[in-house]
Write a protein that holds these residues in place. Structure first.
Motif, PDB file in Angstrom:
ATOM      1  N   ILE A  20     131.935  78.573  98.293  1.00  0.00           N
ATOM      2  CA  ILE A  20     131.650  79.902  97.746  1.00  0.00           C
ATOM      3  C   ILE A  20     132.625  80.937  98.308  1.00  0.00           C
ATOM      4  N   VAL A  21     132.885  80.880  99.607  1.00  0.00           N
ATOM      5  CA  VAL A  21     133.829  81.820 100.222  1.00  0.00           C
ATOM      6  C   VAL A  21     135.229  81.618  99.654  1.00  0.00           C
ATOM      7  N   CYS A  22     135.649  80.368  99.476  1.00  0.00           N
ATOM      8  CA  CYS A  22     136.975  80.103  98.902  1.00  0.00           C
ATOM      9  C   CYS A  22     137.081  80.640  97.476  1.00  0.00           C
ATOM     10  N   VAL A  23     136.029  80.471  96.694  1.00  0.00           N
ATOM     11  CA  VAL A  23     136.033  81.014  95.328  1.00  0.00           C
ATOM     12  C   VAL A  23     136.122  82.535  95.366  1.00  0.00           C
ATOM     13  N   PHE A  24     135.360  83.180  96.248  1.00  0.00           N
ATOM     14  CA  PHE A  24     135.434  84.638  96.374  1.00  0.00           C
ATOM     15  C   PHE A  24     136.846  85.080  96.750  1.00  0.00           C
ATOM     16  N   ILE A  25     137.425  84.415  97.732  1.00  0.00           N
ATOM     17  CA  ILE A  25     138.778  84.780  98.163  1.00  0.00           C
ATOM     18  C   ILE A  25     139.778  84.568  97.028  1.00  0.00           C
ATOM     19  N   PHE A  26     139.627  83.502  96.262  1.00  0.00           N
ATOM     20  CA  PHE A  26     140.515  83.244  95.134  1.00  0.00           C
ATOM     21  C   PHE A  26     140.436  84.371  94.109  1.00  0.00           C
ATOM     22  N   PHE A  27     139.220  84.770  93.737  1.00  0.00           N
ATOM     23  CA  PHE A  27     139.073  85.833  92.742  1.00  0.00           C
ATOM     24  C   PHE A  27     139.541  87.186  93.278  1.00  0.00           C
ATOM     25  N   VAL A  28     139.313  87.440  94.552  1.00  0.00           N
ATOM     26  CA  VAL A  28     139.773  88.693  95.135  1.00  0.00           C
ATOM     27  C   VAL A  28     141.302  88.728  95.165  1.00  0.00           C
ATOM     28  N   SER A  29     141.917  87.608  95.455  1.00  0.00           N
ATOM     29  CA  SER A  29     143.375  87.557  95.558  1.00  0.00           C
ATOM     30  C   SER A  29     144.058  87.828  94.223  1.00  0.00           C
ATOM     31  N   PHE A  30     143.456  87.401  93.129  1.00  0.00           N
ATOM     32  CA  PHE A  30     144.084  87.548  91.824  1.00  0.00           C
ATOM     33  C   PHE A  30     143.408  88.581  90.938  1.00  0.00           C
ATOM     34  N   GLY A  31     142.536  89.369  91.527  1.00  0.00           N
ATOM     35  CA  GLY A  31     141.832  90.387  90.765  1.00  0.00           C
ATOM     36  C   GLY A  31     142.534  91.721  90.806  1.00  0.00           C
ATOM     37  N   GLY A  32     141.958  92.686  90.140  1.00  0.00           N
ATOM     38  CA  GLY A  32     142.534  94.026  90.095  1.00  0.00           C
ATOM     39  C   GLY A  32     141.854  94.952  91.074  1.00  0.00           C
ATOM     40  N   SER A  33     141.619  96.202  90.640  1.00  0.00           N
ATOM     41  CA  SER A  33     141.022  97.203  91.532  1.00  0.00           C
ATOM     42  C   SER A  33     139.573  96.863  91.867  1.00  0.00           C
ATOM     43  N   GLY A  34     138.873  96.239  90.937  1.00  0.00           N
ATOM     44  CA  GLY A  34     137.502  95.803  91.218  1.00  0.00           C
ATOM     45  C   GLY A  34     137.472  94.770  92.328  1.00  0.00           C
ATOM     46  N   ALA A  35     138.480  93.911  92.341  1.00  0.00           N
ATOM     47  CA  ALA A  35     138.566  92.909  93.402  1.00  0.00           C
ATOM     48  C   ALA A  35     138.859  93.573  94.740  1.00  0.00           C
ATOM     49  N   LYS A  36     139.649  94.637  94.710  1.00  0.00           N
ATOM     50  CA  LYS A  36     139.950  95.352  95.952  1.00  0.00           C
ATOM     51  C   LYS A  36     138.678  95.961  96.539  1.00  0.00           C
ATOM     52  N   GLN A  37     137.833  96.542  95.680  1.00  0.00           N
ATOM     53  CA  GLN A  37     136.580  97.119  96.164  1.00  0.00           C
ATOM     54  C   GLN A  37     135.652  96.018  96.676  1.00  0.00           C
ATOM     55  N   PHE A  38     135.635  94.884  95.981  1.00  0.00           N
ATOM     56  CA  PHE A  38     134.815  93.761  96.421  1.00  0.00           C
ATOM     57  C   PHE A  38     135.265  93.275  97.791  1.00  0.00           C
ATOM     58  N   TYR A  39     136.582  93.194  97.996  1.00  0.00           N
ATOM     59  CA  TYR A  39     137.113  92.786  99.295  1.00  0.00           C
ATOM     60  C   TYR A  39     136.734  93.791 100.382  1.00  0.00           C
ATOM     61  N   THR A  40     136.781  95.081 100.048  1.00  0.00           N
ATOM     62  CA  THR A  40     136.386  96.117 101.002  1.00  0.00           C
ATOM     63  C   THR A  40     134.922  95.952 101.394  1.00  0.00           C
ATOM     64  N   ILE A  41     134.079  95.690 100.415  1.00  0.00           N
ATOM     65  CA  ILE A  41     132.649  95.489 100.687  1.00  0.00           C
ATOM     66  C   ILE A  41     132.450  94.267 101.586  1.00  0.00           C
ATOM     67  N   LEU A  42     133.125  93.164 101.266  1.00  0.00           N
ATOM     68  CA  LEU A  42     132.992  91.954 102.090  1.00  0.00           C
ATOM     69  C   LEU A  42     133.474  92.198 103.516  1.00  0.00           C
ATOM     70  N   THR A  43     134.580  92.928 103.655  1.00  0.00           N
ATOM     71  CA  THR A  43     135.104  93.217 104.985  1.00  0.00           C
ATOM     72  C   THR A  43     134.140  94.089 105.779  1.00  0.00           C
ATOM     73  N   ASP A  44     133.602  95.126 105.135  1.00  0.00           N
ATOM     74  CA  ASP A  44     132.653  96.005 105.819  1.00  0.00           C
ATOM     75  C   ASP A  44     131.385  95.252 106.222  1.00  0.00           C
ATOM     76  N   MET A  45     130.877  94.423 105.316  1.00  0.00           N
ATOM     77  CA  MET A  45     129.684  93.637 105.651  1.00  0.00           C
ATOM     78  C   MET A  45     129.978  92.689 106.801  1.00  0.00           C
ATOM     79  N   GLY A  46     131.160  92.073 106.791  1.00  0.00           N
ATOM     80  CA  GLY A  46     131.527  91.172 107.873  1.00  0.00           C
ATOM     81  C   GLY A  46     131.654  91.889 109.206  1.00  0.00           C
ATOM     82  N   ASN A  47     132.226  93.094 109.176  1.00  0.00           N
ATOM     83  CA  ASN A  47     132.365  93.867 110.422  1.00  0.00           C
ATOM     84  C   ASN A  47     131.009  94.188 111.027  1.00  0.00           C
TER      85      ASN A  47
END
Length: 142
Positions: A20-47
């Motif tokens: 699941i994490v690999c799939v998320f990272i794959f979609f975030v890597s090739f996504g647009g601005s929505g993927a950037k916000q998703f990555y920000t959310i994942l990073t904040d939750m992880g922190n």
């Protein structure tokens, strides 16, 4: 999901989580601005979710130091007052960092990121707790 392998680890759950994490990272890597916000959310939750347990660990340290029934071959903090001052300072910094990480998206009027920054670790923690309860319930039946 909770079946343990020969090493005592929930192998299936760990592989599923990794996929699941690999799939998320794959979609975030090739996504647009929505993927950037998703990555920000994942990073904040992880922190927040990785910092939060240290509050308990640091808060328990003075109580651990008070125990006299333990053998300690090496003691770094010898003065009780200095130990307590260091613990208080570290707790203030840690709680402040977690607090600012949680509040910053709201100050930027990014309510979705703010909600998931705080709510995500709580939701995933509750899900993990339910899995733990289910595993204990199954072990009692056996």
């Amino acid at each position: 999901m909770t079946k343990l392998n020969k090493a005592g680890m929930p192998e299936f759950s760990m592989w599923l989580q990794a996929i699941i994490v690999c799939v998320f990272i794959f979609f975030v890597s090739f996504g647009g601005s929505g993927a950037k916000q998703f990555y920000t959310i994942l990073t904040d939750m992880g922190n927040i979710s990785t910092s939060f347990p240290y509050i308990f660990l640091i808060g328990a340290f003075p109580f651990f130091k008070r125990r006299t029934d333990l053998e300690r071959p090496f003691v770094f903090f010898k003065n009780r007052i200095i130990t307590n001052i260091i613990v208080v300072v570290v707790l203030i910094v840690l709680i402040g960092g977690i607090g600012f990480s949680a509040v910053q998206p709201f100050l930027d009027h990014d309510y979705q990121t703010g909600f998931w920054t705080i709510g995500g670790p709580i939701i995933f923690g509750l899900i993990a707790w339910l899995f733990l309860i289910q595993a204990h319930h199954r072990q009692r039946k056996i």
